[in-house]
Design a protein around this motif. Structure first.
Motif, short mmCIF file in Angstrom:
data_model
loop_
_atom_site.label_atom_id
_atom_site.label_comp_id
_atom_site.label_asym_id
_atom_site.label_seq_id
_atom_site.Cartn_x
_atom_site.Cartn_y
_atom_site.Cartn_z
N LEU A 99 -8.15 -4.16 -10.01
CA LEU A 99 -6.72 -4.01 -9.81
C LEU A 99 -5.98 -5.30 -10.16
O LEU A 99 -6.54 -6.39 -10.20
N GLY A 100 -4.68 -5.14 -10.38
CA GLY A 100 -3.84 -6.27 -10.75
C GLY A 100 -3.31 -6.12 -12.16
O GLY A 100 -3.91 -5.45 -13.01
N VAL A 101 -2.17 -6.76 -12.44
CA VAL A 101 -1.52 -6.66 -13.75
C VAL A 101 -2.27 -7.49 -14.79
O VAL A 101 -2.64 -8.64 -14.53
N LYS A 102 -2.47 -6.91 -15.95
CA LYS A 102 -3.05 -7.63 -17.09
C LYS A 102 -1.95 -7.83 -18.13
O LYS A 102 -1.47 -6.87 -18.74
N ILE A 103 -1.53 -9.09 -18.29
CA ILE A 103 -0.51 -9.41 -19.28
C ILE A 103 -1.16 -9.51 -20.66
O ILE A 103 -2.09 -10.30 -20.87
N VAL A 104 -0.69 -8.68 -21.60
CA VAL A 104 -1.26 -8.69 -22.96
C VAL A 104 -0.62 -9.79 -23.79
O VAL A 104 -1.32 -10.59 -24.43
N GLU A 140 -6.42 10.46 -17.24
CA GLU A 140 -7.88 10.49 -17.12
C GLU A 140 -8.41 9.22 -16.47
O GLU A 140 -9.33 9.25 -15.67
N LYS A 141 -7.79 8.09 -16.81
CA LYS A 141 -8.28 6.81 -16.30
C LYS A 141 -7.38 6.21 -15.22
O LYS A 141 -7.68 5.13 -14.71
N GLN A 142 -6.30 6.89 -14.90
CA GLN A 142 -5.33 6.38 -13.92
C GLN A 142 -4.89 4.96 -14.29
O GLN A 142 -5.00 4.01 -13.52
N LYS A 143 -4.38 4.88 -15.49
CA LYS A 143 -4.00 3.60 -16.06
C LYS A 143 -2.58 3.69 -16.59
O LYS A 143 -2.17 4.72 -17.14
N LEU A 144 -1.82 2.62 -16.44
CA LEU A 144 -0.45 2.58 -16.93
C LEU A 144 -0.33 1.42 -17.91
O LEU A 144 -0.71 0.28 -17.60
N TRP A 174 1.86 -5.25 -21.19
CA TRP A 174 1.00 -5.34 -20.02
C TRP A 174 0.30 -4.01 -19.78
O TRP A 174 0.64 -2.98 -20.39
N TRP A 175 -0.66 -4.02 -18.88
CA TRP A 175 -1.26 -2.78 -18.39
C TRP A 175 -1.90 -3.05 -17.04
O TRP A 175 -2.17 -4.20 -16.69
N TYR A 176 -2.13 -2.02 -16.29
CA TYR A 176 -2.90 -2.16 -15.06
C TYR A 176 -3.46 -0.80 -14.64
O TYR A 176 -2.97 0.25 -15.06
N ASN A 177 -4.53 -0.87 -13.86
CA ASN A 177 -5.12 0.33 -13.27
C ASN A 177 -4.34 0.70 -12.02
O ASN A 177 -4.17 -0.12 -11.13
N LEU A 178 -3.87 1.93 -11.99
CA LEU A 178 -3.15 2.39 -10.82
C LEU A 178 -4.10 2.45 -9.62
O LEU A 178 -5.25 2.84 -9.74
N SER A 179 -3.63 2.04 -8.48
CA SER A 179 -4.46 2.01 -7.28
C SER A 179 -4.39 3.35 -6.55
O SER A 179 -3.40 4.09 -6.65
N ASN A 181 0.27 -7.30 -8.52
CA ASN A 181 -0.77 -8.30 -8.24
C ASN A 181 -1.02 -8.49 -6.75
O ASN A 181 -1.89 -9.27 -6.36
N GLU A 182 -0.28 -7.76 -5.90
CA GLU A 182 -0.64 -7.77 -4.48
C GLU A 182 -2.05 -7.22 -4.30
O GLU A 182 -2.73 -7.53 -3.31
N HIS A 183 -2.52 -6.40 -5.25
CA HIS A 183 -3.88 -5.84 -5.18
C HIS A 183 -4.91 -6.72 -5.88
O HIS A 183 -6.10 -6.42 -5.85
N ASP A 184 -4.45 -7.77 -6.54
CA ASP A 184 -5.37 -8.66 -7.26
C ASP A 184 -6.25 -9.40 -6.25
O ASP A 184 -5.74 -9.97 -5.27
N PRO A 185 -7.57 -9.42 -6.45
CA PRO A 185 -8.45 -10.11 -5.50
C PRO A 185 -8.11 -11.59 -5.31
O PRO A 185 -8.45 -12.17 -4.28
#
Length: 773
Positions: free
Chosen positions: A137-142, A72-76, A181-186, A102-106
């Motif tokens: 976008l980008g990896v979020k380390i929990v 639903e949220k395109q999240k992993l 970790w988690w991130y929004n799929l691009s 993180n290549e997509h991280d601003p």
């Protein structure tokens, strides 16, 4: 300063240009000198033969990963436990992990460091480098903890993460830690990149390609220490081998394919699907495990329930997956040198007309062909996924190839699909098994693989239109201005024409080595030896160069120097042809002298005077005529005959045989206009219409790299001469390859830019026209 300063320095174009010239200003002593210090010094880890040394080592990392896909949220979301083995002789106080998403991280450099321009017509892809990047976008380390759950300090530097160890990891020790970790799929179709999702608005479903998705160990090696060069989207990965156990929780109506073998198919599939899977284990034809009708039914509605697919893979360097409710899945058993490998394909309905017929059989063919030329395919699975993409991972790859709505497709689309499937499946060998570092040396991954792709394509169909491999197809690239070129030995991010440089030129070079320089027998043995030596290890260019010479007894330093360390092209010119024959008996000698004399006397004024009926003074006034006016200077005298008989009778029997053979001698002068030394291949066409080919080793240039002259003895008179008749050497100017000179028509090509989804049917489609009649 980086430990690999010496090696990375090799990749600098200016340094390469200087080192390629050993004897500047001279016409020799440059291109045929040994590579010497241009290669790293052999040691106990890497031998002078190109084989791993007696103390070769490499690290290992094992992963246990538990992840959840939110459709639903395109999240992993994921949590992993990593066991890292320090097999090096070095104590380690920290370790580096890659965060490729993180290549997509601003905040990452690659979002800003590329040039951009405004044009009259802009695409979304073109605007991507101009508009602000997606901040979500980008990896979020929990959290990062040790095995007991105690927090570990870490530092994120764009696509790299350093974990500081609580105590030094000594040689021979292992360390277990955890990362959540988690991130929004691009949206891969908008953001680009290798992983993410594609949305299909007609059925409102997603196709997820889950790649570079978990924090993973960077390589620590003997030749450069940590490979922690940033991932900017182009240069791919140096990775550590290990074992994986992955649990992926997805919607219950999704079909999942991944690296390795699924451990719970019986629980994931319906009884009918599982029965088909069992049948596929022994089938020589692809069996639809999940049928097209089942995929269409699944697309009609979404379910709230979830399922957890479990995969395991041994001794792999990475792990990737595909997940969607849109997928057809077929499989068959391929016999690869006595071992069973499950060849499989996953694809949507838009790719069904192509993939159902070709994909899985192309997978099976690829691993068989590559196994013949390298090592037997060692894994139990090989998968092709249609995802409007082209990217590879162990045992699974993502390709393209979609038909039109009516199920027809162009021949270009079919061949493009087959080419990309062969290429991406082939990457299982380079670099998934022979584990080179594409971040530093793109050609060791892409070039070697493209060469093997070419062989596999030609084995698939004798009429396959391979775009990379044949020598003449690299010519347009090699004749480009020098400021648009760089040596093959150039860092991935610094290459302008990436496809020609990293894929086509090295593939062409290897094809020339196999077909023209070494011959198939010597080349094939050496190439297989390289694959055998470095399977599941980390080779460098020097290991490849040295192994190819070590296993063949062919000195190739001149070839590596020219093709890999410079931008020089091939342009061998046939500058002059001189024809000689023995003087022969007096009558033949006099006749030749007469022809030569008359040719020398002939000129335009004389011809026009005769044509005008000019009356010459000496003809009008006979008193001006003397002995020489009537003397036949070309008459054979008795003295001539006697002198000839005395000469001939004094010859030995062997000399008489040669003299009587009426040999024709042709003195050919060649110039090396391009700079890249290559063999001289000469096709002779004789006056009777027959042909003959001489092949002269590139060593003819060793004492004069600019110009050489060579004489050839022929029994027949020559009508014409042509260099490189089969276009084997990538000569950039064929107009100077012929004698007499012939005019060749120039060529041009009309084209339009590609539009739409990558791999969708494009170009002329005779199938559609035929079906509409």
């Amino acid at each position: 300063m980086r430990k690999n300063l010496y090696l990375t320095g090799m990749l600098c174009c200016s340094i390469l240009a200087l080192r390629a010239q050993q004897n500047p200003g001279s016409n020799h002593g440059n291109r045929f000198e040994q590579l010497g210090t241009m290669l790293q010094t052999p040691n106990m880890y890497r031998s002078a033969s190109g084989a791993p040394g007696p103390k070769y080592w490499q690290q290992r990392a094992d992963y246990e990963i538990d992840a959840q896909l939110d459709d639903e949220k395109q999240k992993l979301t994921g949590a992993e436990t990593i066991t890292y083995f320090n097999n090096s002789p070095d104590p380690l106080t920290y370790i580096w992990l890659q965060l490729d998403e993180n290549e997509h991280d601003p905040k990452s450099d690659n979002q800003l460091f590329n040039e951009s321009k405004i044009t009259d017509k802009m695409t979304m892809a073109g605007l991507k480098g101009i508009l602000p990047p997606n901040p979500e976008l980008g990896v979020k380390i929990v959290k990062v903890t040790d095995e007991a759950g105690k927090a570990l300090p870490y530092t994120i530097n764009q696509t790299m993460m350093r974990i500081d160890l609580p105590k030094t990891l000594m040689p021979g020790e292992k360390y277990k830690f955890k990362v959540s970790w988690w991130y929004n799929l691009s949206n891969r179709m908008v953001e680009g990149g290798r992983g993410g999702y594609e949305f299909f608005p007609e059925d409102k479903n997603y196709l997820y390609t889950i790649t570079q998705w978990y924090p993973r160990l960077a390589v620590y090696s003997d030749f450069q220490g940590w490979q922690n060069k940033q991932f900017t989207g182009r240069g791919e990965f140096a990775l550590t081998f290990g074992n994986f156990k992955v649990k992926m929780t997805v919607p219950a109506d999704h079909v999942v394919g991944g690296t390795g073998e699924c451990q719970n198919y019986k629980d994931m599939l319906t009884p009918a699907q599982y029965q088909r899977w069992q049948k596929a284990q022994i089938s020589k034809e692809p069996i639809e495990v999940v049928t097209l009708d089942e995929a269409k039914n699944a697309m009609k509605g979404k379910v709230a329930a979830t399922k957890t697919w479990v995969f395991e893979a041994q001794n792999v360097r990475d792990f990737a997956m595909v997940s969607s409710r849109r997928l057809v899945w077929d499989a068959m058993a391929a016999n690869v040198e006595g071992n069973k490998v499950m060849a499989m394909s996953y694809y949507g309905q838009e790719a069904y007309p192509l993939y159902r017929r070709y994909s899985t059989k192309a997978v099976a063919h690829t691993i068989k062909s590559y196994s013949k030329h390298t090592i037997p395919y060692p894994y139990p699975v090989a998968i092709s996924v249609e995802a409007a993409n082209g990217m590879e991972y162990p045992m699974i790859c993502f390709n393209y190839g979609r038909a039109d709505k009516d199920g027809t497709y162009s021949e270009a689309t079919k061949n493009g699909m087959l080419g990309v499937i062969i290429h991406e499946v082939g990457h299982n060998f380079f670099p998934m098994i022979v584990n080179s570092d594409e971040r530093q040396w793109s050609w060791m991954d892409e070039g070697l693989n493209t060469f093997c792709q070419f062989m596999a394509e030609q084995e698939w169909d004798s009429n396959f239109p391979s775009s990379r491999g044949p020598a003449h197809k690299i010519v347009d690239y090699m004749k480009m201005p020098k400021d648009q070129l760089e040596p093959i030995m150039t860092n991935s991010e610094n290459i302008i024409q990436f496809g020609p440089n990293a894929y086509a030129k090295p593939a062409t070079a290897l094809n020339i080595l196999r077909e023209t320089i070494m011959g198939r027998e010597l080349f094939d043995f050496a190439f297989r030896e390289y694959a055998r030596r470095w399977a599941f290890k980390h080779p460098t260019p020097a290991d490849f160069f040295r192994t190819m010479e070590d296993a063949s007894a062919v000195d190739l330093d001149w070839f590596w120097r020219g093709w890999f360390f410079t931008t020089e092209p091939v342009d061998i010119s046939l500058d002059s042809v001189k024809w000689y024959r023995f003087n022969g008996d007096p009558s033949a000698s006099k006749q030749l002298a007469k022809e030569t004399y008359e040719k020398g006397m002939d000129h335009v004024a004389r011809q026009r005077n005769k044509a005008a009926g000019m009356k010459y003074v000496v003809d009008e006034d006979t008193s001006l005529q003397d002995f020489y006016s009537k003397w036949n200077r070309f008459e054979v005298s008795q003295e001539d005959k006697a002198a000839y008989e005395q000469f001939y009778n004094g010859l030995t029997p062997a000399e008489k045989a040669l003299y009587d053979s009426k040999k024709n001698f042709y003195e050919l002068t060649f110039s090396n206009k391009g700079g890249l030394v290559m063999p001289v291949i000469i096709e002779w066409t004789f006056t009777d219409g027959t042909k003959e080919t001489d092949r002269i080793s590139a060593y003819i240039w060793r004492k004069n790299e600019n110009e050489v002259t060579k004489v050839f003895a022929k029994d027949k008179q020559v009508a014409s001469i042509k260099l490189d008749p089969l276009r084997e050497t990538a000569d950039i100017d064929e107009s100077n390859n012929m004698w007499p000179r012939e005019a060749s028509p120039s060529r041009f090509e009309l084209f339009k830019g590609a539009t739409g989804v990558r791999g969708a049917s494009t170009g002329d489609n005779p199938m559609k026209k035929a079906s509409s009649k």
